[in-house]
Design an enzyme around this catalytic site. Structure first.
Site, PDB file in Angstrom:
ATOM      1  N   VAL A 550       0.849  -1.193   0.000  1.00 50.18           N
ATOM      2  CA  VAL A 550       0.000   0.000   0.000  1.00 50.18           C
ATOM      3  C   VAL A 550       0.882   1.240   0.000  1.00 50.18           C
ATOM      4  O   VAL A 550       1.845   1.317   0.760  1.00 50.18           O
ATOM      5  CB  VAL A 550      -0.911   0.016   1.247  1.00 50.18           C
ATOM      6  CG1 VAL A 550      -1.879   1.176   1.170  1.00 50.18           C
ATOM      7  CG2 VAL A 550      -1.663  -1.293   1.375  1.00 50.18           C
ATOM      8  N   LYS A 564      -3.473   0.616  -3.199  1.00 47.97           N
ATOM      9  CA  LYS A 564      -3.067  -0.773  -2.943  1.00 47.97           C
ATOM     10  C   LYS A 564      -2.731  -1.419  -4.275  1.00 47.97           C
ATOM     11  O   LYS A 564      -3.574  -1.492  -5.174  1.00 47.97           O
ATOM     12  CB  LYS A 564      -4.211  -1.506  -2.243  1.00 47.97           C
ATOM     13  CG  LYS A 564      -3.949  -2.985  -2.095  1.00 47.97           C
ATOM     14  CD  LYS A 564      -4.887  -3.649  -1.095  1.00 47.97           C
ATOM     15  CE  LYS A 564      -4.503  -3.284   0.306  1.00 47.97           C
ATOM     16  NZ  LYS A 564      -5.063  -4.121   1.342  1.00 47.97           N
ATOM     17  N   ASP A 663     -10.579 -11.852   7.732  1.00 47.78           N
ATOM     18  CA  ASP A 663      -9.242 -11.514   8.221  1.00 47.78           C
ATOM     19  C   ASP A 663      -9.322 -10.301   9.143  1.00 47.78           C
ATOM     20  O   ASP A 663      -8.672  -9.282   8.912  1.00 47.78           O
ATOM     21  CB  ASP A 663      -8.301 -11.268   7.040  1.00 47.78           C
ATOM     22  CG  ASP A 663      -6.827 -11.358   7.462  1.00 47.78           C
ATOM     23  OD1 ASP A 663      -6.559 -11.805   8.605  1.00 47.78           O
ATOM     24  OD2 ASP A 663      -5.955 -10.966   6.665  1.00 47.78           O
TER      25      ASP A 663
END
Ligand SMILES: *[C@@H]1O[C@H](CO)[C@@H](O)[C@H](O)[C@H]1NC(C)=O
Ligand SMILES: *[C@@H]1O[C@H](CO)[C@@H](O)[C@H](O)[C@H]1NC(C)=O
Ligand SMILES: *[C@@H]1O[C@H](CO)[C@@H](O)[C@H](O)[C@H]1NC(C)=O
Ligand SMILES: *[C@@H]1O[C@H](CO)[C@@H](O)[C@H](O)[C@H]1NC(C)=O
Ligand SMILES: *[C@@H]1O[C@H](CO)[C@@H](O)[C@H](O)[C@H]1NC(C)=O
Ligand SMILES: *[C@@H]1O[C@H](CO)[C@@H](O)[C@H](O)[C@H]1NC(C)=O
Length: 881
Positions: A550, A564, A663
């Site tokens: 990023v 990103k 996540d």
């Protein structure tokens, strides 16, 4: 000849009549903006005008006598002309017969029957009316001689609220039948089911899509082109939801009790749906028929009777044993000894329980039942032994909901009051089974506990053996370092693409789709050189995550962005351009104040980049674990926890399709300025092609945050994120990684401490301290006591509930947010569902002590094949890094 003459005469007469009729119709003028007294209309003389007798200045709204045909009753309404949507109605509940007349006079509007009796009228006016005026906003005014409004349709809303209309607290919208109401209260807006009483089934403050801006009382609700708001008396925004801008906003309480917010873009005959509340297909009291259990399935809902019930002839469900459902009407004359209860079984909840308060005195099963038996209007109750809560259902009961499938917190098991049939069926009587229950429950629980322990024990033992053999293997082949556990648990060795840089992308550019892909809703598209320029050729790296690096950048309009660059190693796996864009359109359309906004993207050749809004404080791990910078204060931590919970809840239940983050970790919680909290990296698993997503659906996440179901092959659900969130919440409480050893004070003398300093695995410490009722020791020491014990207790309890091994026992993210905010009572963690933490913890201690005994070689390899499975993946398996 006489007959011919008569014929001609008749013909002229007919013409004359037709002419008269035409004259009469032409004599019924349609007014613009103003209407003056001595106006009278019947539905017949405005038939040819579609009932319209008054238009607003630009004809956006019309006042109309609405009826299906000339002989049917009419309703005096205001409609939005382009879409023919009724936005206000005077007499929906009492349509006027076609012989009735609407008149406007000095005393206002009235509808009267042909005999002169009044069916409906505006209330008595203080001064004579001189005009009525229909504004372009849809508001109909009655004015006096000084043009001062004496009555407005906006002050008497029916089921619709328009932009610029205010709904003051204490007032409500209602459906024509008045079965449902949307009521603005002193601090919230609620949906009520109002048949025979009032049951709340939705509350704006607990809907994750609404954002709280301010702690202040609520004075009114209003919508405008860009959203829906609750305002304080001073006119500041207390709650808000931002919606994509539109020309005209309309909020309607639908006949089924759903609140729908719509927009009109300015052309075409249709309104656009912007938001529907409550969001779930099973969240309404009448999603299904009475006592049917609603289960959401692919956006829709299925309805089934609970197991001891069957479909009744009158619709809905009735007890299968032939007893009849209790009804409050005339219950005083009934014989109380014939009342008993039928269990609904577990996993079945009732939406209004979420918003009801538990009965304070009914703290055990039998007293809860007795309270219900003692009250004529009680139809049944829900009792939860673990939280000792007792919810009574009074006056009316609607459909039920499956708690395992839907975002509903478990309020215990339900019992429905019935009148026993003349000959009570043997054995299955509710009262006998309910008296047995207090005896049976503990023994069942103990039995289950033993099974769980045995199972967990064998699992642990097997892992331990594997670990030992892994160690042995590692010793023998120390140089080749296969990711042992990954192979074992994935059952295959994944051909991991090796990282390479952008140049690797040049390959089969020719067979990628054409550059002109148009998909509605796509965010801004950037070229590669735009982004190279914005990021100064990718020079300021601000992070790297599961999908690539990023970089910080600045767009020509000076806004800061985070770019990103999707890792080149995923190049082979990234979808074709079209699929990529489709997914981008989905992610780009997710707007929530707690989710990082996707501003644009770039797809050129096989390069894929995403442009996000820039969050200036970076990720939570920096503020939380970083040594530099000020320590996060407790309130700030809770605000972060609540924001993150709301963001996740929105992903789970707020979007058209459920998105599981997979996540959740501090690295994916971003902070901005003083108080902005946003979840990042959601929806990205969708960007990977099916071959690779096969891997991701097998396992995704980060060690330490992985829910047990990743390893037991159970279904991955929103509760998988809840587990990871629980782990993050513990880290927020402690201010350290869950698996780090805390050196108490200085030096290595941690062994003598009686606190938690020597406990390596924090979740286990949290469980133990919870059992001992000592919470303050769990809080970050750097806070130096700037937090109260109750605050820590609440957060620890919520975190432990999130960690329940059985996903079905974990709360939803929405209830987590509500519990942390204090709008919902926190549920008790269940120790039996948390015992696995002790196993993890022991694994940690063993592993940790093995490193400290000096086995350096073993130590380093053992970190890649550790005993306990929360630990077992040394690689972060959330993606290639
Ligand atoms: C309205 O009608 C009443 C009685 O029919 C009459 O006295 C009055 O002058 C009329 N007013 C207007 C403005 O035409
Ligand atoms: C009414 O509409 C006309 C044009 O349609 C406009 O010129 C006029 O200003 C409007 N009047 C008001 C009071 O809005
Ligand atoms: C009331 O409004 C009408 C229309 O705008 C205007 O013609 C009239 O002069 C106004 N009367 C007063 C007293 O302001
Ligand atoms: C709608 O109201 C909100 C809150 O007052 C305000 O911030 C926003 O700018 C308004 N939007 C429009 C289009 O007027
Ligand atoms: C109520 O019913 C029970 C058994 O069904 C009976 O023994 C009792 O006498 C009844 N009581 C009254 C007041 O009817
Ligand atoms: C039964 O419940 C209703 C509704 O809450 C309440 O008004 C009433 O007082 C209760 N009756 C008894 C006997 O407790």
């Amino acid at each position: 000849m006489a007959p011919t003459r008569r014929c001609v005469l008749f013909f002229f007469l007919l013409l004359f009549l037709l002419f008269l009729r035409h004259r009469r119709a032409a004599a019924a003028p349609v007014y613009t903006e103003y209407l003056y007294p001595n106006f009278t209309a019947s539905s017949v003389n405005y038939l040819e005008k579609g009932g319209i007798f008054l238009n607003s200045n630009s004809s956006i709204f019309s006042a109309i006598l609405q009826s299906d045909d000339p002989q049917s009753p009419f309703v005096f309404s205001i409609v939005h002309s382009p879409t023919s949507t009724v936005v206000w109605a005077a007499n929906t509940a009492n349509p006027a017969p076609y012989t009735a007349k609407l008149s406007f006079s000095a005393s206002g509007f009235s509808i009267s029957f042909s005999n002169g009796n009044v069916l409906w009228s505006t209330p008595q006016l203080p001064r004579p009316a001189t005009a009525a005026r229909l504004l372009d906003s849809g508001n109909l005014l009655v004015l006096d001689a000084a043009n001062v409004s004496m009555w407005e349709s906006f002050d008497h809303p029916t089921d619709t609220l328009l932009s610029s209309q205010r709904l003051p607290s204490g007032s409500y919208l209602s459906t024509p039948s008045d079965d449902y109401r949307l009521m603005v209260t002193g601090n919230d807006a609620v949906l009520l089911w109002s048949v025979g009483g009032f049951q709340q089934f939705w509350r704006l403050s607990s809907d994750v899509r609404f954002y709280k801006d301010l702690n202040a009382p609520v004075a009114y609700m209003a919508a405008n082109e860009s959203g829906l708001y609750l305002f304080s008396p001073a006119g500041a925004v207390v709650f808000e939801v931002s919606l994509s801008p539109t020309k005209l906003r309309m909020m309607k309480l639908e006949a089924n009790g759903q609140l729908s917010i719509k927009g009109y873009s300015g052309n075409g005959p249709n309104l656009d749906e912007a938001l529907v509340a409550p969001g779930g297909a099973c969240d309404l009291p009448s999603s299904c028929q009475v006592l049917e259990v609603c289960t959401t399935q692919n956006q829709g809902a299925t309805c089934n009777c609970p197991s001891l019930f069957t479909t009744s002839r009158s619709g809905g469900c009735a007890p299968a044993d032939g007893s009849t459902l209790f009804s409050p009407s005339g219950c005083n004359s009934r014989n109380k000894s014939q009342e008993s209860y039928r269990s609904l079984g577990s996993g079945i909840g009732y939406i209004p329980n979420k918003f009801a308060s538990t009965v304070s005195s009914g703290r055990d099963f039998s007293s809860c039942r007795d309270i219900c038996s003692g009250n004529c209007s009680c139809l049944g109750f829900f009792y939860s032994a673990s939280s000792q809560s007792c919810f009574l259902i009074k006056n009316q009961i609607g459909s039920l909901v499956s708690t395992t499938n839907d975002g509903v917190s478990d309020t215990g098991d339900g019992y429905i009051k019935v009148l026993a049939s003349p000959q009570p069926p043997s054995g299955s009587s509710g009262s006998s089974s309910s008296s047995l229950l207090p005896i049976l429950l503990p023994s069942i629980a103990v039995f289950l506990l033993i099974i769980v322990l045995i199972f967990a024990g064998t699992q642990w033992w097997r892992r331990r053996r594997r670990h030992q053999s892994g160690k042995r293997k590692a010793r023998t082949t120390a140089s080749s370092k296969p990711s042992t556990m990954k192979d074992i648990y994935l059952g295959r060795n994944h051909p991991w693409p090796s990282p390479s840089d952008d140049q690797g992308f040049t390959g089969d550019e020719s067979n990628s789709d054409s550059d002109e892909i148009s998909i509605p809703g796509l965010p801004t598209r950037f070229t590669y050189s735009d982004l190279a320029y914005a990021t100064e050729n990718f020079s300021i790296k601000i992070g790297s995550g599961g999908f690539g690096e990023v970089f910080k950048g600045q767009l020509p309009d000076k806004t800061l962005v985070a770019v990103k660059r999707i890792s080149a190693s995923l190049g082979g796996g990234v979808h074709g351009k079209k699929e990529f864009c489709t997914e981008i359109a989905v992610i780009g359309n997710i707007h929530h104040v707690n989710l990082v906004r996707l501003r644009g993207f770039c797809t050129e050749g096989r390069r894929r980049m995403l442009v996000y809004e820039y969050m200036n404080r970076g990720s939570l791990d920096r503020s939380l674990f970083g040594a530099a910078g000020p320590v996060l204060e407790w309130q700030e931590r809770m605000d972060i926890a609540i924001g993150a919970a709301r963001g996740l809840a929105y992903l789970h239940f707020g979007c058209d399709q459920k998105i599981i983050h997979c996540d959740v970790k501090p690295e994916n919680i971003l902070l901005h300025d003083a108080s902005s909290v946003k979840i990042s990296d959601f929806g990205l698993a969708k960007l990977i092609s099916p071959e690779q997503s096969g891997f991701f659906t097998t396992m995704r996440g980060t060690r330490g945050y992985l829910a047990p179901e990743w390893l037991t092959n159970s279904a991955i659900s929103d509760r998988t994120d809840v587990y990871s969130y629980g782990m993050v919440l513990l880290e927020i409480i402690r201010g350290r990684k869950n698996r780090s050893v805390e050196s108490s004070g200085g030096g290595g003398s941690s062994s003598g401490s009686s606190g938690i300093g020597d406990v390596g695995y924090f979740p286990m410490a949290a469980l133990e301290m919870h059992e001992r009722g000592r919470y303050l020791e769990l809080a970050d020491r750097r806070l130096e006591g700037r937090v109260r014990e109750e605050e820590v207790r609440l957060a620890v309890k919520v975190a432990l509930c999130c960690l329940h091994e059985d996903p079905g026992l974990r709360p939803t993210m929405a209830s987590v947010a509500a519990m942390l905010e204090g709008t919902v009572e926190v549920t008790q963690p269940r120790p039996e569902a948390l015992n696995f933490l002790r196993l993890y913890g022991r694994g940690f201690v063993d592993n940790n002590s093995s490193t400290t005994t000096g086995e350096l070689v073993t130590g380093t390899t053992s970190s890649s094949s550790v005993v306990s499975y929360s630990y077992m993946t040394s690689q972060e398996v959330s993606g290639p890094r």
